[in-house]
Design an enzyme around this catalytic site. Structure first.
Site, PDB file in Angstrom:
ATOM      1  N   LYS A   1     -36.945  65.519 -27.671  1.00 40.02           N
ATOM      2  CA  LYS A   1     -37.991  64.905 -26.776  1.00 40.02           C
ATOM      3  C   LYS A   1     -37.958  63.813 -26.253  1.00 40.02           C
ATOM      4  O   LYS A   1     -37.731  63.148 -25.541  1.00 40.02           O
ATOM      5  CB  LYS A   1     -39.346  65.564 -27.040  1.00 40.02           C
ATOM      6  N   THR A   2     -38.124  62.966 -27.437  1.00 38.12           N
ATOM      7  CA  THR A   2     -37.995  61.396 -27.438  1.00 38.12           C
ATOM      8  C   THR A   2     -36.434  61.221 -26.814  1.00 38.12           C
ATOM      9  O   THR A   2     -36.271  60.113 -25.932  1.00 38.12           O
ATOM     10  CB  THR A   2     -38.036  60.663 -28.635  1.00 38.12           C
TER      11      THR A   2
ATOM     12  N   ARG B   1     -42.762  71.873 -38.744  1.00 36.19           N
ATOM     13  CA  ARG B   1     -42.106  70.472 -39.215  1.00 36.19           C
ATOM     14  C   ARG B   1     -40.783  70.765 -40.303  1.00 36.19           C
ATOM     15  O   ARG B   1     -40.371  69.737 -40.649  1.00 36.19           O
ATOM     16  CB  ARG B   1     -43.479  70.065 -40.131  1.00 36.19           C
TER      17      ARG B   1
ATOM     18  N   ASP C   1     -45.318  60.464 -22.359  1.00 36.19           N
ATOM     19  CA  ASP C   1     -44.695  61.081 -23.322  1.00 36.19           C
ATOM     20  C   ASP C   1     -46.035  61.905 -23.984  1.00 36.19           C
ATOM     21  O   ASP C   1     -47.220  61.638 -23.552  1.00 36.19           O
ATOM     22  CB  ASP C   1     -44.629  60.208 -24.526  1.00 36.19           C
ATOM     23  N   GLU C   2     -46.013  63.036 -24.774  1.00 34.99           N
ATOM     24  CA  GLU C   2     -46.987  63.735 -25.294  1.00 34.99           C
ATOM     25  C   GLU C   2     -48.018  64.201 -23.991  1.00 34.99           C
ATOM     26  O   GLU C   2     -49.435  63.982 -24.453  1.00 34.99           O
ATOM     27  CB  GLU C   2     -47.509  63.183 -26.408  1.00 34.99           C
TER      28      GLU C   2
ATOM     29  N   GLN D   1     -48.266  72.376 -28.342  1.00 38.31           N
ATOM     30  CA  GLN D   1     -48.553  71.361 -29.710  1.00 38.31           C
ATOM     31  C   GLN D   1     -49.838  70.596 -29.085  1.00 38.31           C
ATOM     32  O   GLN D   1     -49.827  69.599 -29.839  1.00 38.31           O
ATOM     33  CB  GLN D   1     -47.505  70.387 -30.040  1.00 38.31           C
TER      34      GLN D   1
END
Length: 732
Positions: A41-42, A614, A226-227, A257
């Site tokens: 994503k980043t 995770r 973002d997010e 998420q």
DNA sequence: CCCAAGGTATTTTTT
DNA sequence: ATACCTTGGG
């Protein structure tokens, strides 16, 4: 015009997969990138910005990139500069709050603020609300300030001002509206704004100043978020306002998420993106670069039980990996000890402590793990808790500084007028508060007036006069000093160190002194480039804002190589080779309070999904049969989410010791414990002896070869997991 | 002003 | 269980 093909864009596109490339190089139109956990994503955000600048020849000046946390913003900036090989001036990269703050500093007049306005953190805000409510004569029992604070923040998050609240003749609503309005007036008079106000005020600033709005809309042609699944109504409105009709947003997020609905985030924003911004290109990133196949299967299977998803299925080409391990513990101590044994095993095999995370639903669960880790002499770090700039002694010092900048900052005045104690008791302070209320003065002016009118008893009057003089004196003396000298001066002149040394004996007090010294270092290390984030501010104001906006690391500097303990929420965005997902019991996780509503249960499930994803290599899930919580013993069922994980990817670790079995002598090799002889030569039910722990009975064996381990119930020491290779057990 | 006793609440957290 | 806050007495 240069064609793209003739340009060398390989460094931007080469390391990307197809959908990533598609997102990075997309044409100007609203874009929603649905980025699954661990799907890069980043990387997509960073490469998109590089693409805009280097290929589309967009000026960095017209790019705005917004995140939720400072950590994410810093990482973004760092990675962009790394990729471009140069620093990018003019680009706005920051949190919603950081960017709003910058707007307000630039346009403080239009925003109806004073130039030296200060920021209230939630703690400051609660004090302020409490004070306002006391002024309104409200009983704390009947009207809990926490609830009022919550109400105010909720209103602001929805963009609601007191005057537009409809009370429907409801007593509670009417009262809350009065509190909200009074609180707002008090903040305005003191020249302070809280976090939600920062966003709302900047939204109103743009909304009510068409030229300003037009200016920023024309400037920020490229807005990246973002997010996105975490945006609340206010943040979303802010984005939409800045985008207007002409600037298509580039939003990255993952509806699976979304775990912050309880604090106002609206999952609907990401679900309805394509209706609000048209025509939307939706791009899904489903290839996962983090976890093994079995872990992803577990994650996919769990999240599939949610309804209304945009729909994603993570996959990897890196093989199945280890099965997910499931340990059914007797109680929380057993759970912790088992985890510790697995940690020891991991490290024995050459792994590092820092590869490991222990995740839990609520902070209260960390305790047992901490003590077991201590027992095993394993270094660890617990995330969460008070951050540096939130510590009492630090806030005290900062409030002195704030008062020198703005005498009318009532929040600061109230905090330090008798801190350290200088003989100004509650009664005296109450007089000042009342006087300020009646004449609509700041505390400072009220105190001054009362001193001048000799309204106090002589002793109190002198004390108050002394305080006012102290602030004035400090203010004059620090004018020409450097920032760190200013901080140093404040700390010595306020005599905070002596106060805390006397108040908190021993290590606590010593720690506070160290923190105050650390504050001086922080001031020393604080630099800002004039055209940077804190533009248009003097040093001191910039530092104070920085302190409020970035509350600092949780724990100063813990050792590097240590096991990480944190809540599932805190783990979002992180990854670890070995993850313990603990306390998987119904009532704990999903939490009791979330089981009644479908939407809440689904959020818990997303949290579970976050937890599972995770893990990179090994996921160990555990639950207990009995757990002590709030002083009561609970017998919980295994979490309902466990049933959603396909048994094909799970390795259950057994047998386990049942509650009742513990009380019997396991030693008399009862047929129940007759295990099969395995390659370790250890038999379940076998009586053994250990050099340190004495005699005991083998109750479980698992693993093979060098790392085979046995759980032994020692007569004196209780049950322990031992790596047979090291333990050197004697068969009796 | 300080200390001890009793009452109460106790998911998750960033800014 | 426990930490935190209020309250009452010295």
């Amino acid at each position: 015009m240069t064609t793209i093909s003739s340009m060398d864009v390989s460094h931007i596109l080469d390391q990307l997969n197809k959908p990533q490339r598609e997102a990075v190089s997309a044409q100007a139109q609203p874009i929603l990138v649905l980025a699954g956990a661990g799907s890069g994503k980043t990387r997509v955000l960073v490469h998109r910005i590089a693409w805009l600048i280097q290929v589309e020849k967009v000026s960095p000046f017209s790019i705005l990139s917004v995140t939720f946390t400072n950590k994410a913003a810093n990482e973004m900036r760092f990675r962009i500069e790394q990729l471009l090989g140069s620093s990018v001036g003019g680009m706005w990269v920051g949190t919603f709050h950081g960017l709003s703050h910058r707007l307000l500093r630039r346009h403080w007049q239009e925003a109806n603020l004073i130039q030296a306005f200060q920021i209230l953190d939630s703690d400051d805000q609660l004090r302020m609300v409490t004070r306002v409510m006391r002024g309104l004569g409200l009983d704390k029992k009947e009207w809990p300030p926490k609830q009022a604070q919550w109400y105010i923040n909720n209103c602001k998050d929805e963009g609601i001002r007191p005057q537009s609240i409809e009370d429907y003749d409801d007593k509670t609503t009417r009262q809350l509206r009065i509190i909200y309005a009074t609180y707002e007036a008090a903040c305005q008079r003191a020249g302070v704004i809280d976090f939600a106000e920062m966003l709302l005020r900047s939204l109103e600033l743009l909304r009510d100043n068409p030229e300003l709005l037009q200016h920023y809309q024309q400037r920020f042609r490229h807005i990246l978020i973002d997010e996105f699944q975490d945006t609340n109504a206010l943040q979303y409105a802010w984005i939409r306002l800045l985008c207007g009709d002409q600037n298509p947003p580039f939003a990255v997020g993952d509806d699976d998420q979304s775990i912050y609905a309880w604090r106002g985030a609206k999952i609907e924003h990401i679900q309805q993106f394509s209706q609000h911004f048209t025509p939307t290109a939706m791009i899904k990133l489903e290839q996962n670069y983090r976890s093994t196949g079995n872990i992803l299967k577990a994650a996919n299977a769990v999240i599939a039980h949610n309804e209304g998803r945009l729909g994603k299925n993570l996959w990897t080409d890196r093989g199945e990996g280890e099965l997910v391990h499931l340990y059914s513990a007797f109680n929380e101590l057993d759970e912790a000890r088992y985890s510790v044994s697995r940690i020891e095993e991991w490290v024995d095999q050459g792994g590092h402590y820092q590869d490991i995370a222990i995740l839990y639903r609520s902070n209260a669960q960390s305790r047992v793990f901490e003590s077991s880790l201590n027992e095993g002499a394993i270094p660890y770090r617990v995330y969460g808790g008070l951050r540096f700039f939130e510590r009492a002694e630090i806030k005290d010092a900062l409030c002195y500084l704030r008062l020198t900048v703005n005498r009318h900052d009532d929040a600061s005045f109230d905090r330090v007028i008798n801190q350290p104690t200088r003989g100004i008791g509650n009664k005296t302070v109450e007089m000042i508060r009342q006087h300020s209320r009646h004449l609509a003065l700041s505390f400072w002016d009220a105190a001054k007036a009362l001193v001048e009118a000799n309204s106090f008893t002589p002793r109190a009057g002198n004390a108050v006069r002394g305080f006012l003089q102290l602030i004035n004196t400090i203010a004059t003396e620090i004018i020409d000093l450097s920032l760190e000298e200013q901080v140093e001066k404040i700390i010595s002149a306020s005599k905070l160190k002596a106060y805390y040394l006397k108040k908190d004996k021993g290590e606590v007090g010593q720690g506070r002194i160290e923190n105050l010294n650390e504050l001086i270092s922080a001031a020393q290390g604080f630099h800002y480039r004039p055209d940077d984030e804190h533009a248009d501010m003097d040093f001191l104001t910039a530092f104070l804002s920085h302190a409020a906006l970035e509350s600092g690391e949780g724990q100063a500097k813990a050792g590097n190589d240590c096991v990480q303990l944190m809540t599932l929420h805190a783990a979002k965005g992180l990854e670890f080779p070995l993850v313990f997902l603990t306390g998987m019991e119904d009532g704990l996780f999903p939490s009791e309070r979330s089981t009644s509503e479908q939407s809440k249960l689904e959020e818990e499930r997303r949290l579970c999904y976050v937890g599972i994803t995770r893990a990179e290599k090994q996921l160990v899930i555990s639950y207990t049969e009995q757990r002590r919580l709030y002083g009561y013993l609970n017998y919980n069922q295994p979490s309902r989410f466990l049933k959603e994980i396909p048994s094909a990817v799970v390795h259950t670790i057994r047998p386990k010791i049942k509650a009742w079995q513990r009380h019997f002598h396991l030693s008399k090799s009862s047929p129940k414990w007759k295990g099969t002889i395995n390659e370790t030569g250890m038999n379940i039910g076998q009586r053994v002896s250990h050099a340190k722990f004495g005699e005991g009975v083998v109750i479980d064996v698992e693993g093979a070869g060098k790392h085979a381990r046995a759980q032994v119930n020692f007569d004196l020491e209780g049950s322990k997991w031992l790596v047979l290779h090291y333990a050197n057990l004697q068969v009796l």
